[in-house]
Each structure stands twice: as structure tokens, then as C-alpha cells.
Design an enzyme around this catalytic site. Structure first.
Site, PDB file in Angstrom:
ATOM      1  N   ASP A   1       0.810  -1.223   0.000  1.00 33.15           N
ATOM      2  CA  ASP A   1       0.000   0.000   0.000  1.00 33.15           C
ATOM      3  C   ASP A   1       0.839   1.268   0.000  1.00 33.15           C
ATOM      4  O   ASP A   1       0.288   2.362  -0.030  1.00 33.15           O
ATOM      5  CB  ASP A   1      -0.881   0.057   1.264  1.00 33.15           C
ATOM      6  CG  ASP A   1      -2.021  -0.926   1.196  1.00 33.15           C
ATOM      7  OD1 ASP A   1      -2.207  -1.536   0.124  1.00 33.15           O
ATOM      8  OD2 ASP A   1      -2.709  -1.103   2.213  1.00 33.15           O
TER       9      ASP A   1
ATOM     10  N   LYS B   1       2.452   4.862  19.958  1.00 29.42           N
ATOM     11  CA  LYS B   1       1.717   6.108  20.249  1.00 29.42           C
ATOM     12  C   LYS B   1       2.324   6.884  21.436  1.00 29.42           C
ATOM     13  O   LYS B   1       1.726   6.985  22.507  1.00 29.42           O
ATOM     14  CB  LYS B   1       0.249   5.805  20.529  1.00 29.42           C
ATOM     15  CG  LYS B   1      -0.468   5.193  19.329  1.00 29.42           C
ATOM     16  CD  LYS B   1      -1.957   5.295  19.438  1.00 29.42           C
ATOM     17  CE  LYS B   1      -2.652   4.891  18.152  1.00 29.42           C
ATOM     18  NZ  LYS B   1      -2.440   3.484  17.753  1.00 29.42           N
TER      19      LYS B   1
ATOM     20  N   ASP C   1       0.727   5.920   2.721  1.00 28.58           N
ATOM     21  CA  ASP C   1       0.000   4.652   2.661  1.00 28.58           C
ATOM     22  C   ASP C   1      -1.311   4.959   1.963  1.00 28.58           C
ATOM     23  O   ASP C   1      -2.164   5.661   2.506  1.00 28.58           O
ATOM     24  CB  ASP C   1      -0.257   4.141   4.083  1.00 28.58           C
ATOM     25  CG  ASP C   1      -1.150   2.912   4.114  1.00 28.58           C
ATOM     26  OD1 ASP C   1      -1.707   2.547   3.050  1.00 28.58           O
ATOM     27  OD2 ASP C   1      -1.302   2.314   5.187  1.00 28.58           O
TER      28      ASP C   1
END
Lengths: 423, 423
Positions: B141, B193, B249
Site C-alpha cells: 500500500d 503512540k 499509505d
């Protein structure tokens, strides 16, 4: 038989549902199918044999646009047309009562009263004939039409004898179902009507004397034909209803102006074929009924219609699409714009590739008796999707979309808007 | 050298386009997504590419055979019997309740990018280990200026077991970031994160491994990002190379369009001659094929002599590869127009991909849309806000589509004013 006609045009306090368009021009002069709303009335009245004079009655201050219109209409229809200004809003009955001498001067044996905010086929001749057939030269005739059971509640409802068409019961905007026959706001009276209005006037005066404490603004002269006079006349053998199957609609909101335009444009194919634009080599593509003012400049690649009215001096660029819309004088639609269900205000400009679109508020097409809903601006706290209205001198930039919005005059927008009132 | 491309499953995130053809064959900037990677790999000296797919498609097989011929490389398909069984999903799914739907909703660069290559790696172990050379692994992707040769050099220089490409992001807190030594690139740790800033580099989904890594992968389902990489980093065997230029992406339509803008901008810098220019063209516009001398003979010659060196023209579009653009259009910036597309007069397109064989009728306005193969978009249509039309969709004249996601072979007769899926 000497006849007269009175057209009730109201005043600036009325027609607020027609804002922002009524800021610029009195609502009765707003163009519907290319001509001022009341011109359709005047034209219908002028056609009736024996018509001596047409009186516009209302409480607008003397107004330049109104005077100019009267002058040109007199010339066009070759009939005296005057404006009678009420000193205050006297109601549908109070005004004609106040000016009864003016109305009857010249020996009028009968006269029509027409509300300006309706569009209709105006079967005035038929109303006269209908009265003739009923044999009573002194009877009054209301023009009636059929509505559906729910919408009838928004109008004056008439119960009539099925054989004689005599009005047996009249009630204005009932809360429960009374009749499917509704009042079209078009009447035929004889001078006798003033006796009946006079009785109401007397009664009002007496009541005012009795109610010393009443607040000062109440006047005995304010008389409503519908509630005060027709209700009392019902069942007395004096009031009849002539039912028409011809087209009819109120013009309350701006959205109904587009609908009324469609009705009149349809009628033009019989009454004024010369007002309908035709497909011509080198001209724009015309679909259905379209009115184009002779001074408008339309690119040959534009596609217009159905139900489009293009006003004076309007410029329509290349590859423009207009459908179900009214474009008022001096407006300019740049190349590739798409205008659907919209009223484009005077001198407004729409940039290229912009899309200006509204939601039509047409009556249910599957119900032959459906009327246009007197829609409220807001429902459940949200703006009801309706036609898009651009006030006068609004500028729409290129490539944006304006959807279901009302733009007040002299705004220059810089982005897209949806479902908004833009102050 | 060899390479493993992680193609994966049904490409649900790119629906409705992937309902008509496998994601690797969807054209991105007029070239099948997979070809971008295949060509870059071949240029870096890769002679054998393994595609890890979790569903088989005839079209993909046929296209790969065609590309084997054209590029002179070997292409194998490694088929995982379990759909989406790319290690990560199965591994994560077993313990933490993340399933297929979760994988389908993957955000760009979630943990950096990676489908969790361990499953396919294990499956293709024999093919990759053969020859004892380092091999590339990449996510299908991802679009960027693939730095495969540089990555191989980098890998040889540091001598560790694995190298991954990292790319900088503006908001690292949304991603899993890679913390590495500034001078050597050796990766210290991965932080999912991060709440406080530790790094702005994320895994770009492009790797090179020495065959030794295959020893680390057992036959049980394993997540390469979650299990293998941390272990390698701890042993000091994993290095990060920073990507120059853009990265995206493009697994879902919104990012597909953003990626297209980035790609065209890069093309402007490196191959401005491939971009379209002319009247009405604004900014970066890619049209297949750019107009060639008008004579058919010249066009034939052009195809034979030039096309092999211009592989963005896929052989299947040879009927009439040139798109046609009408008069008075304004196209761009950031538009890709596929083979045989017809754009009629007066059309405005910006930030869109129009796929092969589609027709955009006159005076339409398109922004941020993907128009699928062989679609027909009517006159005065406005489409915006990531509207995606599947294959062979017909949009009637004068409609407004705002964020519509339309499945293949639909005919749209009503506007879609708010984002919606049209089944």
C-alpha cells in the site's frame, strides 16, 4: 354592465414570508413568469367586458416603482388603473368599505375583489355567468377550489349546497375538517356588500364604545371580509361559491413564486405564446416553458428550463444550466454555473462553475388537489430545506456550492454554504 | 536479489474500486499500484519477486505473467490459505481480540506500516533463503520514491540483520515511532503512540533482511513488528534508514488522493516532461497519454518506439491510449486522467483521479474524487469530498454528490448531499 375590480395589494408589514425579496420591491410587483405578480390580475380584469376601472388598494406609501408600474399598465391595457392608499391596514373588508364611493363611482353594478398574493386562471367571466345562471342579480360569488382534507385547514373553508352552490357555512382556517372547498381570495360583489360590511362596522363601533378599556389601536374600520362578513352571510341565500378546476395557488413564500411561475408559464402556451422562448439556431437550448426578457443576453451554449424566467438585462454565460428558477434583472451567471430551484436576486453575480441549488417546495404531484404548503422557515429547530434565494447584489464566488440557503442582500460570499440563512 | 511484496487480502479499505479488481492492479497515477513497486525493485536489481497474497485472483495471475515478460523478472505468488493471515492479525487476534475488521480499518502508518510480515515470510522462506542474499520486504500500500538501491547499500554497510525505512511524520503521537541512534541509524526501541516526544520517525513498511532473519521466524503465527523487530533491536541487529521525499499509505481513498498529489509533485521535480501542459491546465496534471502528433502514423510510431520506455502506459490500454479533453476546461492542479477518458467541454477538475475509459460530460465540476473505470458523469454534475465511483457507474445530469461512495454498476438518479454509501 359597468364593472370594476379591486386588487388588494397589502402593505410593507405584510408579505414578510417573502423576505429577503420583498426588501427591494413591494411583493405585488415581484415578477412571476416575467411580469409583476399583479399584472396577471390586471390583465384578467381588463379582459372582462364592461370593466371600467381597476383599483389597487393597499397601505404602501406612494412608491416610485408602483407609480411607474401603474403608468405602464394603463398604457398596455388601455384602462384606468389607480392606487388607493389606506391610511392604515384596514383588513380585506375595511379597505373596500372605506373607499366604497370610489369603487361605485361611475355607476358600477358589480365589482371583483382579488387578493394580489394568489395566482390563478382568474375565471372572472365564468363567475359573472355563474351568477347570471343563479338568477339572483344581487348575490355575491366566492371563487372556490378543491383542496385535500389536511391542507384545507390552512384556508377559508366553504360548505355549499350541492345543487345551488349557495354557501351554507364559512369558516376561516378551522382546526378540524369542515370542507374540501376552499376560498381562493377572489370575489364578485354587488354594491349591496357595503350594507353587510357597514353592519359589521356599526357593530364594531358599538363594541368599542362598550369596551372603554380596550387598547387604543383597535379600530372599528378594521374589517375582515372572511371572518366578519362571509361567516355571517353564510346560509342567508346571498353568498354563492363558484368552483373552479383551473390552476390556483397562494404566493406566500418565495418558494411558491417559482411554483406560481410554472403555472403561469404553462398558461402562456395558450394565452401568450409570444412570451415563451423557442429553440432557435444560434440561441440557447430551451427545455419546456421559459421566459426570457428581450434585453437579456444568453449564450448559445446555455441550457434553460423547464420553468425558468430570465429578467431584464440578465447575462447568462457559456454552458450555464438553469432549471426551475427565477433570475431577476441585472443578474449575471458566469460560464458553467448550474442554478436549480433558486431565485437569483437583482444584480447578483454567480461565479463560474458555482452551483446554486434549492429544494423545490412543490405540492405533492400525485395528489391533484394538493396545494403548496405554507412552509415554516424552521422545523424542529432546523432550517427547512427550501428553494435557495439570493437577495439583491449578492456575489457568489466561482466553484462553490450554495445549497438550500437564503442569502440576504449585498452579501459577498467567499465559500460554500448549505442549509443556512446568511445575514 | 529477491523481494517479497505483502499484498494481503481483499483491499476492503479501497472499496468500491477493489470490488472490480485486485488492489495491486488499481491504477495509481495511471500505473497499476504494484507496478510502481515492481519497476522500482527491478531497477534495484531484483530478479525475483514473491507476492504474498491471501486470496487468489485470475486477473492478478494474468497481470503478473504479463509483467514477468515485460520486465524480464520472475514473479511468484505465495498464497496464504487463511485470508488476511499475515501474522500480525492472527497473532494479535488470538490474544487481544483484534480481528479482521480491525485490520480492515487500519489507519495509515498505524504502527508505522506493516502487515506483520512474519506469516508470509515463513511461508516464502525457501524462496527467499535461496542464494543467501539479503532480500526486500515491502508493504503493497505504500507509495514513495522507493529507495531500494540505497537501502541495499545501507544494509551492507552496517552489516546487521535487518534494515527498515523510516519516514518523518508531523504528529508522532498517532503512530508507533522508531527511536534510533542519530549517526549509525541503529534502532534502540519502538514506542507505540508516544505521549511525549521521543521520535518523529515511523516505520515506512519497506525492509531489507539478511537470510538470517528467517531463523527467527517459527512456523507459528508471529507479528514481525511486535515480536521480531523488538528482539532484533535489542540485539542491535536492526537499523533505520530515513526516507527522502514523500511517503504515503494509499490504502484508502482519502489517502490515495493525497498520495496522488505527492506523487505528481515528485514527478514535477524529476520528470516534468511526463506532466501535461497546455491551455486550461493548472499545476500538476497527468494525462494518459499526452497528446502526440495528430497523424495516426505518428501515433503508431510513438507507441512502438516510446511506450516501452514509458511503462506507465499499460499494454492493455493500447486501443486508443490518449484521453481527450474538450474546450474551455480547467484541469488541475493534481489530476490524473487515465487512458481513453473523455472529458467534454467546460469541465473543471481538481485533485481527482479519473480512471480508464470514464467520461466526464460537459460543465461538470469535480474535486477530490476518484472516478472509476468506464464511469459516466453527467452534465453539470458536482462531485466533491472524496466521492468514489466504482466501475461503470452512471451519474445522471445535474446531480450533486458529496462524499458518495458508489458501488460498481450503479446508476445514480438523485443527489447525495451528505456522505453516504450507495449500494
Amino acid at each position: 354592465m359597468p364593472l370594476k375590480a379591486v386588487i388588494l395589494i397589502g402593505g410593507p408589514q405584510k408579505g414578510t414570508r417573502f423576505r429577503p425579496l420583498s426588501f427591494e420591491v413591494p411583493k405585488p410587483l415581484f415578477p412571476v413568469a416575467g411580469v409583476p405578480m399583479v399584472q396577471h390580475h390586471i390583465e384578467a380584469c381588463a379582459k372582462v367586458p364592461g370593466m371600467k376601472e381597476i383599483l389597487l388598494m393597499g397601505f404602501y406609501q406612494p412608491h416610485e416603482a408602483l407609480s411607474r408600474f401603474l403608468v405602464s399598465a394603463q398604457q398596455e391595457f388601455k384602462i384606468p388603473i389607480r392606487y388607493l392608499q389606506e391610511y392604515a391596514a384596514l383588513g380585506t373588508g375595511g379597505g373596500i368599505y372605506h373607499f366604497r364611493d370610489q369603487i361605485l363611482s361611475g355607476g358600477a353594478e358589480a365589482f371583483f375583489v382579488l387578493n394580489a398574493d394568489v395566482c390563478s386562471e382568474f375565471p372572472l367571466q365564468e363567475m359573472l355567468e355563474f351568477r347570471q345562471q343563479h338568477g339572483d342579480a344581487h348575490s355575491f360569488v366566492i371563487l372556490g377550489t378543491t383542496a385535500n382534507r389536511t391542507q384545507a385547514l390552512n384556508y377559508g373553508c366553504i360548505v355549499a349546497n350541492a345543487d345551488t352552490q349557495e354557501v351554507q357555512h364559512y369558516v376561516e382556517k378551522p382546526s378540524t375538517f369542515v370542507s374540501e372547498i376552499i376560498n381562493c381570495g377572489i370575489y364578485l360583489f354587488t354594491p349591496d356588500i357595503f350594507q353587510h360590511i357597514g353592519e359589521v362596522f356599526q357593530r364594531n363601533q358599538q363594541e368599542l364604545v362598550l369596551e372603554e378599556s380596550s387598547n387604543g389601536w383597535q379600530r372599528a374600520e378594521v374589517i375582515r371580509l372572511e371572518q366578519d362578513v362571509f361567516t355571517a352571510l353564510a346560509g342567508s341565500g346571498k353568498l354563492y361559491v363558484y368552483k373552479t378546476d383551473g390552476f390556483w395557488s397562494q404566493i406566500k413564500s418565495a418558494g411558491s413564486a417559482i411554483y406560481a411561475s410554472r403555472l403561469y408559464l404553462n398558461q402562456y402556451s395558450k394565452s401568450h405564446p409570444e412570451r415563451l422562448a423557442q429553440n432557435k439556431p444560434g440561441g440557447p437550448v430551451i427545455r419546456g416553458n421559459v421566459y426570457i426578457h428581450p434585453t437579456a443576453s444568453i449564450d448559445s451554449t446555455a441550457v434553460l428550463g423547464p420553468n425558468v424566467s430570465i429578467g431584464e438585462g440578465v447575462t447568462v454565460g457559456a454552458g450555464v444550466r438553469v432549471r426551475e428558477s427565477i433570475v431577476l434583472h441585472g443578474a449575471s451567471l458566469h460560464d458553467h454555473t448550474c442554478v436549480l430551484n433558486t431565485i437569483v436576486g437583482w444584480d447578483s453575480t454567480i461565479g463560474r462553475w458555482a452551483r446554486v441549488e434549492g429544494t423545490p417546495s412543490d405540492p405533492n404531484p400525485n395528489d391533484p388537489y394538493a396545494k403548496i404548503d405554507s412552509e415554516t422557515l424552521f422545523r424542529d429547530g432546523r432550517l427547512t430545506p427550501s428553494i435557495t434565494i439570493l437577495g439583491c447584489s449578492v456575489t457568489i464566488p466561482a466553484e462553490v456550492v450554495i445549497l438550500n440557503s437564503i442569502v440576504l442582500p449585498h452579501k459577498e460570499l467567499s465559500r460554500s454554504y448549505k442549509n443556512q440563512i446568511i445575514l | 536479489m529477491r523481494a517479497l511484496i505483502l499484498v494481503g487480502g481483499f483491499g476492503t479499505r479501497l472499496r468500491p474500486l477493489t470490488l472490480s479488481r485486485p488492489k495491486p492492479l488499481v491504477e495509481f497515477c495511471n500505473k497499476a499500484l504494484l507496478l510502481h513497486q515492481l519497476e522500482a525493485l527491478r531497477q534495484a536489481g531484483v530478479s525475483h519477486v514473491v507476492l504474498a497474497v491471501s486470496y487468489m485472483s485470475e486477473a492478478l495471475g494474468a497481470a503478473m505473467r504479463e509483467q514477468e515478460q515485460r520486465l524480464g523478472i520472475r514473479i511468484s505468488l505465495s498464497h496464504e490459505k487463511e485470508p488476511l493471515g499475515t501474522g500480525r492479525v492472527r497473532a494479535a487476534g488470538s490474544g487481544r481480540g483484534r480481528g479482521r475488521a480491525q485490520a480492515g480499518r487500519r489507519r495509515p502508518g498505524d504502527t508505522g506500516v506493516g502487515t506483520g510480515a512474519a506469516g508470509p515470510l515463513a511461508l516464502a522462506r525457501d524462496l527467499l533463503a535461496e542464494g543467501g542474499e539479503p532480500f526486500f520486504v515491502l508493504n503493497s500500500d505504500v507509495i514513495c520514491e522507493f529507495p531500494f538501491a540505497a537501502l541495499a547499500r545501507f544494509h551492507r554497510q552496517h552489516g546487521g540483520e535487518g534494515s527498515l525505512v523510516v519516514t518523518r511524520v508531523e504528529e508522532p503521537a498517532k503512530y508507533g515511532v522508531v527511536v534510533s541512534e542519530a549517526d549509525t541509524g541503529r534502532i534502540c526501541r519502538f514506542v507505540e503512540k508516544p505521549r511525549v516526544f521521543v521520535s518523529n520517525k515511523i516505520n515506512a513498511g519497506l525492509y531489507i533482511f539478511s537470510p538470517g532473519i528467517l531463523q527467527r521466524i517459527q512456523l507459528r503465527p508471529t507479528s514481525i513488528e511486535k515480536e521480531i523487530f523488538p528482539a532484533m533491536a535489542q540485539e542491535g541487529q536492526l537499523y533505520a534508514m530515513e526516507l527522502q521525499g514523500f511517503w504515503m499509505d494509499i490504502g484508502q481513498p482519502k489517502d490515495f488522493l493525497t498520495g496522488m498529489c505527492m506523487y505528481l509533485q515528485a514527478l514535477r521535480a524529476q520528470h516534468p516532461e511526463k506532466l501535461h501542459s497546455g491551455p486550461g491546465v493548472v499545476g500538476n496534471v497527468l494525462v494518459l497519454c499526452p497528446p502526440v502528433p495528430t497523424l495516426a502514423k505518428w501515433r503508431g510510431l510513438y507507441r512502438e518506439l516510446w511506450l516501452p520506455s514509458r511503462p506507465w502506459c499499460s499494454p492493455s490500454s493500447f486501443q486508443d491510449p490518449s484521453a481527450k479533453i474538450g474546450a474551455n476546461c480547467v484541469i488541475g492542479p493534481n489530476v490524473t486522467i487515465g487512458a481513453g477518458v473523455v472529458v467534454e467541454d467546460g469541465v473543471r477538475i481538481k485533485r481527482c483521479t479519473v480512471l480508464k475509459g470514464a467520461r466526464i460530460r460537459s460543465h461538470s465540476w469535480l474535486e477530490s474524487c476518484i472516478v472509476g473505470w468506464s464511469c459516466s458523469v453527467g452534465q453539470w454534475v458536482r462531485m466533491e469530498n472524496v466521492t468514489v465511483l466504482g466501475e461503470d457507474v452512471i451519474v445522471n445530469d445535474e446531480l450533486y454528490l458529496n462524499g458518495a461512495n458508489v458501488l460498481p454498476h450503479k446508476s445514480i438518479a438523485e443527489s447525495v448531499p451528505e456522505p453516504r454509501i450507495i449500494m
